[in-house]
Design a protein around this motif. Structure first.
Motif, PDB file in Angstrom:
ATOM      1  N   LYS A  73       5.384   1.506  10.131  1.00 44.25           N
ATOM      2  CA  LYS A  73       6.185   2.726  10.294  1.00 44.25           C
ATOM      3  C   LYS A  73       5.899   3.381  11.635  1.00 44.25           C
ATOM      4  CE  LYS A  73       6.908   3.699   5.457  1.00 44.25           C
ATOM      5  NZ  LYS A  73       6.764   4.611   4.362  1.00 44.25           N
TER       6      LYS A  73
ATOM      7  N   GLU B  38      10.198   3.548  -5.038  1.00 42.45           N
ATOM      8  CA  GLU B  38      10.178   3.474  -3.585  1.00 42.45           C
ATOM      9  C   GLU B  38       8.835   2.856  -3.212  1.00 42.45           C
ATOM     10  OE1 GLU B  38      10.444   6.395   0.295  1.00 42.45           O
ATOM     11  OE2 GLU B  38      11.030   7.156  -1.665  1.00 42.45           O
TER      12      GLU B  38
ATOM     13  N   PHE C  49       5.467   2.033  -1.430  1.00 44.80           N
ATOM     14  CA  PHE C  49       4.450   2.683  -0.612  1.00 44.80           C
ATOM     15  C   PHE C  49       3.268   1.726  -0.597  1.00 44.80           C
ATOM     16  CE2 PHE C  49       0.789   5.587  -0.072  1.00 44.80           C
ATOM     17  CZ  PHE C  49       1.132   6.076   1.183  1.00 44.80           C
TER      18      PHE C  49
ATOM     19  N   HIS D 290      -0.730  -1.013  -3.329  1.00 45.71           N
ATOM     20  CA  HIS D 290       0.710  -0.869  -3.568  1.00 45.71           C
ATOM     21  C   HIS D 290       0.836   0.256  -4.603  1.00 45.71           C
ATOM     22  CE1 HIS D 290       4.717  -3.114  -4.511  1.00 45.71           C
ATOM     23  NE2 HIS D 290       4.868  -1.815  -4.552  1.00 45.71           N
ATOM     24  N   TRP D 291       1.594   1.276  -4.240  1.00 45.48           N
ATOM     25  CA  TRP D 291       1.708   2.463  -5.087  1.00 45.48           C
ATOM     26  C   TRP D 291       3.160   2.801  -5.365  1.00 45.48           C
ATOM     27  CZ3 TRP D 291      -2.545   5.209  -6.841  1.00 45.48           C
ATOM     28  CH2 TRP D 291      -3.776   4.824  -6.292  1.00 45.48           C
ATOM     29  N   ARG D 292       3.378   3.477  -6.477  1.00 36.58           N
ATOM     30  CA  ARG D 292       4.643   4.140  -6.752  1.00 36.58           C
ATOM     31  C   ARG D 292       4.560   5.491  -6.074  1.00 36.58           C
ATOM     32  NH1 ARG D 292       3.535   1.773 -12.033  1.00 36.58           N
ATOM     33  NH2 ARG D 292       5.213   0.285 -12.441  1.00 36.58           N
ATOM     34  N   LYS D 293       5.644   5.911  -5.443  1.00 39.57           N
ATOM     35  CA  LYS D 293       5.593   7.229  -4.773  1.00 39.57           C
ATOM     36  C   LYS D 293       5.721   8.340  -5.784  1.00 39.57           C
ATOM     37  CE  LYS D 293       6.614   6.604  -0.040  1.00 39.57           C
ATOM     38  NZ  LYS D 293       7.382   6.991   1.097  1.00 39.57           N
TER      39      LYS D 293
END
Length: 131
Positions: free
Chosen positions: A7, A72, A74, A128-131
């Protein structure tokens, strides 16, 4: 294979792959699509890629959770250096941290810690995460 674009800089990307053994990597490298990517890389890359061959730690990677289709993404991937005299303490603390993160944090899909072959002062973390 997972590919992530930075990013911070769209010209930087990271590739993360998991292979059964070295023979699987060698077989993949001989595939026409891989050869084509390597040829493009010879002219398109500003510098040669950095390769890190990773080793598992405890707890082992857990693939029992998966992202929901509406999640999404993350994802965090970092490599860090440390004073090797603290290696056992750092590994023990990460083992505790990963175990608790997986159990107690609902937004966590994956969190894994890896050693880096040939570098006793380096670890890699993939989250790896859920936002």
């Amino acid at each position: 294979m997972k590919v992530f674009i930075s990013k911070a800089d769209a010209n930087v990307f990271f590739v993360y792959e998991r292979w059964a053994d070295k023979a699987a990597i060698e077989s993949h490298d001989k595939e026409p699509h891989t050869q084509k990517l390597m040829q493009i890389g010879q002219t398109a890359l500003a510098t040669a890629p950095d390769f890190y061959f990773l080793g598992d730690t405890n707890p082992l990677p857990d693939r029992s959770k998966s992202a929901n289709a509406d999640d999404e993404l993350f994802i965090i991937f970092f490599i860090f250096k440390f004073d090797p005299t603290y290696r056992n303490q750092i590994l023990a603390q990460f083992e505790d941290h990963i175990t608790n993160t997986r159990k107690e944090e609902e937004g966590n899909i994956l969190v894994d810690l890896y050693t880096v072959d040939g570098q006793e002062d380096t670890l890699a973390v993939y989250e790896h995460w859920r936002k």
